[in-house]
Structures are given as structure tokens and as C-alpha cells.
Write a protein that holds these residues in place. Structure first.
Motif, PDB file in Angstrom:
ATOM      1  N   TYR A 299      29.799  -8.518  59.601  1.00  0.00           N
ATOM      2  CA  TYR A 299      30.696  -7.724  60.434  1.00  0.00           C
ATOM      3  C   TYR A 299      29.893  -6.620  61.133  1.00  0.00           C
ATOM      4  O   TYR A 299      29.864  -5.472  60.667  1.00  0.00           O
ATOM      5  CB  TYR A 299      31.806  -7.094  59.586  1.00  0.00           C
ATOM      6  N   PRO A 300      29.237  -6.957  62.237  1.00  0.00           N
ATOM      7  CA  PRO A 300      28.396  -5.968  62.928  1.00  0.00           C
ATOM      8  C   PRO A 300      29.170  -4.733  63.387  1.00  0.00           C
ATOM      9  O   PRO A 300      28.585  -3.662  63.564  1.00  0.00           O
ATOM     10  CB  PRO A 300      27.850  -6.745  64.136  1.00  0.00           C
ATOM     11  N   GLU A 301      30.486  -4.881  63.581  1.00  0.00           N
ATOM     12  CA  GLU A 301      31.303  -3.763  64.064  1.00  0.00           C
ATOM     13  C   GLU A 301      31.868  -2.914  62.916  1.00  0.00           C
ATOM     14  O   GLU A 301      32.675  -2.006  63.143  1.00  0.00           O
ATOM     15  CB  GLU A 301      32.465  -4.296  64.909  1.00  0.00           C
ATOM     16  N   LEU A 302      31.448  -3.193  61.693  1.00  0.00           N
ATOM     17  CA  LEU A 302      31.942  -2.454  60.537  1.00  0.00           C
ATOM     18  C   LEU A 302      31.681  -0.956  60.718  1.00  0.00           C
ATOM     19  O   LEU A 302      30.564  -0.542  61.023  1.00  0.00           O
ATOM     20  CB  LEU A 302      31.250  -2.967  59.268  1.00  0.00           C
ATOM     21  N   VAL A 303      32.725  -0.149  60.532  1.00  0.00           N
ATOM     22  CA  VAL A 303      32.665   1.284  60.842  1.00  0.00           C
ATOM     23  C   VAL A 303      32.692   2.109  59.557  1.00  0.00           C
ATOM     24  O   VAL A 303      33.496   1.847  58.658  1.00  0.00           O
ATOM     25  CB  VAL A 303      33.859   1.690  61.734  1.00  0.00           C
ATOM     26  N   ASP A 304      31.828   3.104  59.479  1.00  0.00           N
ATOM     27  CA  ASP A 304      31.861   4.031  58.344  1.00  0.00           C
ATOM     28  C   ASP A 304      33.172   4.812  58.351  1.00  0.00           C
ATOM     29  O   ASP A 304      33.589   5.346  59.388  1.00  0.00           O
ATOM     30  CB  ASP A 304      30.703   5.023  58.416  1.00  0.00           C
ATOM     31  N   VAL A 305      33.819   4.884  57.196  1.00  0.00           N
ATOM     32  CA  VAL A 305      34.999   5.733  57.035  1.00  0.00           C
ATOM     33  C   VAL A 305      34.687   6.690  55.891  1.00  0.00           C
ATOM     34  O   VAL A 305      35.025   6.440  54.733  1.00  0.00           O
ATOM     35  CB  VAL A 305      36.272   4.915  56.723  1.00  0.00           C
TER      36      VAL A 305
ATOM     37  N   ASN B 228      43.623   9.246  57.562  1.00  0.00           N
ATOM     38  CA  ASN B 228      44.374   8.087  58.064  1.00  0.00           C
ATOM     39  C   ASN B 228      43.879   7.665  59.443  1.00  0.00           C
ATOM     40  O   ASN B 228      43.710   6.468  59.728  1.00  0.00           O
ATOM     41  CB  ASN B 228      45.866   8.411  58.150  1.00  0.00           C
ATOM     42  N   GLU B 229      43.679   8.642  60.318  1.00  0.00           N
ATOM     43  CA  GLU B 229      43.228   8.335  61.680  1.00  0.00           C
ATOM     44  C   GLU B 229      41.882   7.630  61.666  1.00  0.00           C
ATOM     45  O   GLU B 229      41.684   6.636  62.390  1.00  0.00           O
ATOM     46  CB  GLU B 229      43.123   9.627  62.496  1.00  0.00           C
ATOM     47  N   MET B 230      40.951   8.113  60.871  1.00  0.00           N
ATOM     48  CA  MET B 230      39.618   7.510  60.802  1.00  0.00           C
ATOM     49  C   MET B 230      39.697   6.064  60.317  1.00  0.00           C
ATOM     50  O   MET B 230      39.017   5.175  60.841  1.00  0.00           O
ATOM     51  CB  MET B 230      38.718   8.336  59.887  1.00  0.00           C
TER      52      MET B 230
ATOM     53  N   GLU C 153      41.199   3.904  63.112  1.00  0.00           N
ATOM     54  CA  GLU C 153      40.203   3.708  64.172  1.00  0.00           C
ATOM     55  C   GLU C 153      39.211   2.617  63.768  1.00  0.00           C
ATOM     56  O   GLU C 153      38.799   1.792  64.597  1.00  0.00           O
ATOM     57  CB  GLU C 153      39.468   5.018  64.445  1.00  0.00           C
ATOM     58  N   ALA C 154      38.837   2.595  62.506  1.00  0.00           N
ATOM     59  CA  ALA C 154      37.920   1.560  62.009  1.00  0.00           C
ATOM     60  C   ALA C 154      38.576   0.183  62.062  1.00  0.00           C
ATOM     61  O   ALA C 154      37.943  -0.809  62.430  1.00  0.00           O
ATOM     62  CB  ALA C 154      37.480   1.887  60.582  1.00  0.00           C
ATOM     63  N   ALA C 155      39.861   0.102  61.716  1.00  0.00           N
ATOM     64  CA  ALA C 155      40.576  -1.175  61.744  1.00  0.00           C
ATOM     65  C   ALA C 155      40.719  -1.701  63.163  1.00  0.00           C
ATOM     66  O   ALA C 155      40.735  -2.918  63.386  1.00  0.00           O
ATOM     67  CB  ALA C 155      41.956  -1.024  61.099  1.00  0.00           C
ATOM     68  N   ALA C 156      40.821  -0.807  64.136  1.00  0.00           N
ATOM     69  CA  ALA C 156      40.927  -1.237  65.527  1.00  0.00           C
ATOM     70  C   ALA C 156      39.646  -1.906  66.008  1.00  0.00           C
ATOM     71  O   ALA C 156      39.670  -2.736  66.915  1.00  0.00           O
ATOM     72  CB  ALA C 156      41.255  -0.044  66.429  1.00  0.00           C
ATOM     73  N   ARG C 157      38.534  -1.599  65.373  1.00  0.00           N
ATOM     74  CA  ARG C 157      37.241  -2.116  65.813  1.00  0.00           C
ATOM     75  C   ARG C 157      36.749  -3.310  65.006  1.00  0.00           C
ATOM     76  O   ARG C 157      35.942  -4.107  65.505  1.00  0.00           O
ATOM     77  CB  ARG C 157      36.184  -1.009  65.739  1.00  0.00           C
ATOM     78  N   CYS C 158      37.208  -3.451  63.763  1.00  0.00           N
ATOM     79  CA  CYS C 158      36.646  -4.499  62.892  1.00  0.00           C
ATOM     80  C   CYS C 158      37.718  -5.011  61.938  1.00  0.00           C
ATOM     81  O   CYS C 158      38.534  -4.232  61.437  1.00  0.00           O
ATOM     82  CB  CYS C 158      35.467  -3.906  62.111  1.00  0.00           C
ATOM     83  N   PRO C 159      37.720  -6.318  61.640  1.00  0.00           N
ATOM     84  CA  PRO C 159      38.725  -6.870  60.728  1.00  0.00           C
ATOM     85  C   PRO C 159      38.478  -6.563  59.257  1.00  0.00           C
ATOM     86  O   PRO C 159      39.258  -6.977  58.407  1.00  0.00           O
ATOM     87  CB  PRO C 159      38.656  -8.378  60.994  1.00  0.00           C
TER      88      PRO C 159
END
Length: 368
Positions: free
Chosen positions: A188-194, A236-238, A241-247
Motif C-alpha cells: 500500500y504505497p499510499e499508506l498514511v501515518d496517523v 478523527n479527522e487525521m 484523511e488517511a482512509a480517503a487516500r488508502c484502503p
């Protein structure tokens, strides 16, 4: 441009994507009122109710009405009897919603013309070649990760696999989160740090205190319910935002944890994080890092060494009370990683597998 009094779109929206959004937006611009009918069946593992909810959220405050209709009838475009069965399901879905006359049927499929004829309506073809948005439900189901940005945002929020790590101070939560992020980023290259927003908030709050009093120490900070309200809301927002970018979302804490730290620092009577907690996104699994056998490491920002066991118990109690699925990850780092990755892999496989009935057709785009 002709403005039709009542337009209709039917589809599975399994899942709803950018092509569907383009179709609906186009039809809404040419209709005084537009009914979008979601026809789903029991053999598909996304419910009709979820699809209706996602589309309604995407087209909030417009002339679009989204209607859900379970329809388990087989598909056979060459059978007049099957056509009638589908027509009746659609007619009744519209009738009970107060729609008895259809002026235009909008679609991107050839069958739209015959459907329109059955209702005495005009057929309006929209982007039949899929050149505006080269995406289909078939492509989304085949590779959810590759198609992620094409799926409408409300659907992404619910379809994302969410793994939440929580634990008392200095129990290895951040260490395990970092290891899991490294493990899954290849897939998942789009995985976002939360990260834990409360930690950054503490840095900022302490810096402000030191600006007023250079001799201030961490224990001088006075915490308020408003502080935890801000932290919970931003957490919650962070995550969203991560879910919008990566599954896949792997979060180092959440607003439920915020509420427990509020209890720790202020007491039972403080409810600043309550609103954030009521807006908690869906969860797939919580991983609680065990305090047992983990040495306390004071990095200069931790104050609750002697309450770690108590907090660990709080997490177990609150997650159980709320009905969440949770696992206590314990043992050394290797054992914790093995426990975490085994369950995460199984959840991903389950959540990204789309089922269909045997008569379902596949959409093949031009040039594919």
C-alpha cells in the motif's frame, strides 16, 4: 437544454465510483428531479443500505433522491419474462417513493434504451465509451487498491480496513505501529501515518507555557476538557484523511483512547472528547499493547508510569463495553508483529473480496 421533470438512473453501484458520480451529476443537471435506484442482491457483500447511504452523502442537498431496492431476480437481457420482473421491481421502488411517471432514463449501458421504452421515457446515453471516467464497478472489485481514488469518498470511508493500536504509556504502541507501517507500505504505497495527535498537542501546549514562563515544567500544565475535545476531533479527522487516500489505515491511537487519557488527566467527570467519540469511524480491529513485561521508558513527556496496568484494563473494559473487536498483543516484538499481521492479513482478504451471483456480467472497457 431539455430539462426533464423526472429522471431516473438504475444501477448496482457495487461500489459507487467516479463514473457513477459523472452519470448522476450529468443527469441531475438535465432533470428537475432525479431518482437514483440502487438494485442490489443478497449475493453481493456490500448491502444496498450502505450503497444508498454513500450516494445520499455524496449528493446531499441536491435534486437527487437515492432509493434502495433489494432485487434477487436473475439477469437475462434476452428474456421478456426476466425483463418484466426487473421492470416491476423498479416500478414499485419508484411508486412507493411517490414517483409514478418517468420522463427520462439516464445510463451508460445499451440496456438503458429498452428500459426507457418500457417506461415510455426518453433514453439519454451518458459517456457510453467511458472516456470521461475510464472506470467500472468490475475494475474496482478486481483491484480495490488501484481503483481507490475512483471510489466516491463516503464509500472509501467505510470500505477502508481500519486497524487501531492503543495502549497505556510506554507499552510499545508506537513501536508496533511503525513496524506495521513498514511491513504494509510495500503493498500500500499510499499508506498514511496517523500519529498520536495528543503528543503534538502536548508539545505545542508546553511550548506556549514556556513562552509565558521559561521555568515551567511539564507537570505545571493544566488540562481542560476543551483540550481533549480538540485532540479527539483532530484524531478523527487525521484517520479519515488517511482512509480517503488508502484502503488500509493503521492508526497509532484514536479518539476512544483520547477519552481514556482525559479520564486519566482530569477525572471521571470530564467529557470534552465525548462528541469525537460519538463520531468514531467504523473499526475492524483494535490492538491493545500489553504493559506486562515492558519496561517503562521516560522520554521526558510521560507521567503515568504507575497507572499503566490500570489504563490497560480501562482499554479492555471500554472496548468490550462498546462491542469492538480487540486483541491484547503481548510477548516480545516478534510475537506482537506475528499476532498483528496474521489477523490484519485475514481482515484485508475478507474485506476486499467482492461476491457476485453466477449471472453477473463483467464490464470490459474499450482498450482494456
Amino acid at each position: 437544454m431539455t430539462l426533464y421533470p423526472q429522471g431516473v438512473i438504475i444501477g448496482k453501484f457495487y461500489p459507487p465510483h467516479a463514473g457513477h458520480r459523472h452519470l448522476i451529476t450529468t443527469a441531475a443537471a438535465q432533470s428537475q428531479k432525479l431518482a437514483v435506484v440502487v438494485l442490489g442482491n443478497r449475493f453481493e457483500n456490500i448491502t444496498v443500505a450502505d450503497r444508498v447511504r454513500w450516494l445520499a452523502a455524496e449528493f446531499d442537498e441536491t435534486n437527487v433522491t437515492v432509493i434502495g431496492m433489494p432485487n434477487d431476480c436473475p439477469e437475462d437481457y434476452h428474456s421478456a419474462a426476466i425483463w418484466k420482473a426487473h421492470d416491476e421491481a423498479l416500478r414499485l421502488a419508484l411508486k412507493v417513493s411517490g414517483i409514478t411517471k418517468v420522463d427520462a432514463v439516464f445510463s451508460s449501458e445499451e440496456y438503458g434504451a429498452e428500459l426507457a421504452a418500457h417506461f415510455g421515457a426518453v433514453h439519454v446515453m451518458v459517456d457510453h465509451a467511458r472516456t470521461a471516467y475510464p472506470v467500472s464497478g468490475t475494475l474496482c472489485r478486481d483491484d480495490l487498491t488501484a481503483a481507490w481514488r475512483n471510489i466516491i469518498k463516503p464509500a472509501r470511508q467505510d470500505l477502508a480496513v481500519r486497524v487501531i493500536l492503543v495502549g497505556a504509556e510506554s507499552t510499545g504502541t508506537s513501536t508496533l505501529t511503525t513496524a506495521l507501517m513498514e511491513h504494509y507500505r510495500g503493498r500500500y504505497p499510499e499508506l498514511v501515518d496517523v500519529p498520536e495527535y495528543g503528543r503534538q498537542y502536548t508539545y505545542d501546549k508546553f511550548a506556549a507555557a514556556r513562552a509565558e514562563n521559561p521555568d515551567a515544567v511539564l507537570s505545571d500544565l493544566v488540562w481542560t476538557s476543551e483540550d481533549f475535545s480538540i485532540i479527539g476531533e483532530r484524531q478523527n479527522e487525521m484517520e479519515n484523511e488517511a482512509a480517503a487516500r488508502c484502503p488500509l489505515v493503521i492508526a497509532d491511537t484514536d479518539s476512544l483512547a483520547t477519552s481514556l487519557f482525559e479520564r486519566l488527566y482530569i477525572g471521571e467527570g470530564s467529557y470534552g472528547s465525548y462528541l469525537a467519540l460519538t463520531q468514531l469511524p467504523h473499526r475492524d480491529i483494535y490492538l491493545i499493547t500489553d504493559d506486562d513485561g515492558v519496561d517503562f521508558e521516560d522520554d521526558g513527556w510521560r507521567e503515568a508510569e504507575h497507572r499503566r496496568a490500570e489504563m490497560t484494563e480501562w482499554f479492555k473494559e471500554e472496548l468490550t463495553r462498546a462491542g469492538h473487536s480487540w486483541i491484547l498483543v503481548t510477548g516480545d516484538q516478534e510475537r506482537r508483529m506475528a499476532t498483528a499481521t496474521e489477523i490484519i492479513d485475514l481482515i484485508i482478504a475478507q474485506r476486499t473480496r467482492f461476491t457476485s451471483p453466477p449471472w453477473a456480467t463483467r464490464t470490459v472497457l474499450a482498450g482494456a
